[in-house]
Design a protein around this motif. Structure first.
Motif, PDB file in Angstrom:
ATOM      1  N   ILE A  83       2.738  10.416  -1.404  1.00 61.92           N
ATOM      2  CA  ILE A  83       3.729  10.494  -0.146  1.00 61.92           C
ATOM      3  C   ILE A  83       4.893  10.477  -0.707  1.00 61.92           C
ATOM      4  CG2 ILE A  83       2.077   9.395   1.391  1.00 61.92           C
ATOM      5  CD1 ILE A  83       3.750   6.991   1.391  1.00 61.92           C
ATOM      6  N   GLY A  84       5.855  11.153   0.319  1.00 62.27           N
ATOM      7  CA  GLY A  84       7.368  10.811   0.038  1.00 62.27           C
ATOM      8  C   GLY A  84       7.882  12.525  -0.001  1.00 62.27           C
ATOM      9  N   PRO A  85       9.196  12.464  -0.453  1.00 58.94           N
ATOM     10  CA  PRO A  85       9.863  13.899  -0.536  1.00 58.94           C
ATOM     11  C   PRO A  85       9.428  14.620  -1.976  1.00 58.94           C
ATOM     12  CG  PRO A  85      11.513  12.100  -0.321  1.00 58.94           C
ATOM     13  CD  PRO A  85      10.217  11.419  -0.436  1.00 58.94           C
ATOM     14  N   GLU A 135       0.883  -1.398   0.135  1.00 57.45           N
ATOM     15  CA  GLU A 135       0.006   0.075  -0.047  1.00 57.45           C
ATOM     16  C   GLU A 135       0.723   1.234   0.039  1.00 57.45           C
ATOM     17  OE1 GLU A 135      -2.582   2.291   3.443  1.00 57.45           O
ATOM     18  OE2 GLU A 135      -2.952   0.123   3.178  1.00 57.45           O
ATOM     19  N   ARG A 136       1.927   1.253   0.845  1.00 56.36           N
ATOM     20  CA  ARG A 136       2.594   2.394   0.966  1.00 56.36           C
ATOM     21  C   ARG A 136       3.563   2.440  -0.430  1.00 56.36           C
ATOM     22  NH1 ARG A 136       0.734   5.778   4.523  1.00 56.36           N
ATOM     23  NH2 ARG A 136       3.085   6.731   4.846  1.00 56.36           N
ATOM     24  N   LEU A 137       4.219   1.705  -0.936  1.00 53.57           N
ATOM     25  CA  LEU A 137       4.685   1.563  -2.019  1.00 53.57           C
ATOM     26  C   LEU A 137       3.977   2.262  -3.165  1.00 53.57           C
ATOM     27  CD1 LEU A 137       7.007  -1.444  -2.153  1.00 53.57           C
ATOM     28  CD2 LEU A 137       7.637   0.703  -2.116  1.00 53.57           C
ATOM     29  N   GLU A 138       2.545   1.841  -3.184  1.00 53.81           N
ATOM     30  CA  GLU A 138       1.735   2.474  -4.465  1.00 53.81           C
ATOM     31  C   GLU A 138       1.540   3.757  -4.144  1.00 53.81           C
ATOM     32  OE1 GLU A 138      -2.002   0.130  -4.262  1.00 53.81           O
ATOM     33  OE2 GLU A 138      -0.857  -1.741  -5.041  1.00 53.81           O
ATOM     34  N   LEU A 139       1.379   4.320  -2.808  1.00 48.24           N
ATOM     35  CA  LEU A 139       1.317   5.680  -2.490  1.00 48.24           C
ATOM     36  C   LEU A 139       2.550   6.482  -2.980  1.00 48.24           C
ATOM     37  CD1 LEU A 139      -0.538   5.693   0.977  1.00 48.24           C
ATOM     38  CD2 LEU A 139      -1.712   6.496  -1.270  1.00 48.24           C
ATOM     39  N   LEU A 140       3.794   5.994  -2.771  1.00 53.38           N
ATOM     40  CA  LEU A 140       4.924   6.767  -2.993  1.00 53.38           C
ATOM     41  C   LEU A 140       4.939   6.992  -4.410  1.00 53.38           C
ATOM     42  CD1 LEU A 140       7.613   7.806  -2.022  1.00 53.38           C
ATOM     43  CD2 LEU A 140       8.488   5.241  -2.210  1.00 53.38           C
ATOM     44  N   ARG A 188       8.617  16.295  -7.908  1.00 57.72           N
ATOM     45  CA  ARG A 188       8.804  17.376  -8.969  1.00 57.72           C
ATOM     46  C   ARG A 188       9.560  16.510 -10.243  1.00 57.72           C
ATOM     47  NH1 ARG A 188      12.089  21.417  -5.679  1.00 57.72           N
ATOM     48  NH2 ARG A 188      11.621  19.966  -4.168  1.00 57.72           N
ATOM     49  N   ALA A 189      10.338  15.509 -10.011  1.00 63.10           N
ATOM     50  CA  ALA A 189      11.178  14.842 -11.274  1.00 63.10           C
ATOM     51  C   ALA A 189      10.231  14.133 -11.928  1.00 63.10           C
ATOM     52  CB  ALA A 189      12.255  13.981 -10.556  1.00 63.10           C
TER      53      ALA A 189
END
Length: 128
Positions: free
Chosen positions: A111-113, A101-106, A118-119
């Motif tokens: 989520i994440g930096p 779940e967290r990897l899909e959000l990232l 932006r990249a």
């Protein structure tokens, strides 16, 4: 002030108490030897629990009793890692689901930096 002082008494002088009629506690001499072969004795009460280890007054190392008293072996608990503590709260299946779940959000940019998003946004706009 001068009238309250004791004549002939000096600071840090002898005690004026008499030792007659006083019965001292029974004492024993306990010997210790440190790893550097420094031997010394400590005076203790007969009723005292004699420790197996005493700090050497010469070098500061742990000295063992010469009377054959052995130090108690302390049962060491195995070190608990973060993984061990995590497994106390969740099963591996739950952890796999949370990771997915967290990897899909990232990867979706939710989520994440910010610099990663932006990249990714530039890549998406360039490919569109």
């Amino acid at each position: 002030m001068a009238e309250r002082t004791l004549r002939g008494a000096r600071l840090g002088g002898q005690s004026f108490e008499d030792e007659r009629g006083i019965e001292f506690a029974a004492r024993q001499q306990v010997g210790y030897r440190c790893p550097q072969d420094h031997e010394f004795e400590i005076t203790m009460s007969v009723e005292a629990d004699v420790p197996a280890v005493w700090e050497c007054p010469r070098c500061g190392a742990e000295a063992l009793s010469t009377a054959g008293i052995k130090p108690e072996e302390k049962a060491e608990k195995p070190a608990r890692t973060h993984w061990d503590m995590l497994l106390e709260r969740r099963s591996e299946k739950e952890l796999e689901d949370i990771l997915k779940e967290r990897l899909e959000l990232l990867r979706g940019g939710e989520i994440g930096p910010a610099h990663l998003h932006r990249a990714n946004a530039k890549k998406r706009s360039a490919s569109a």
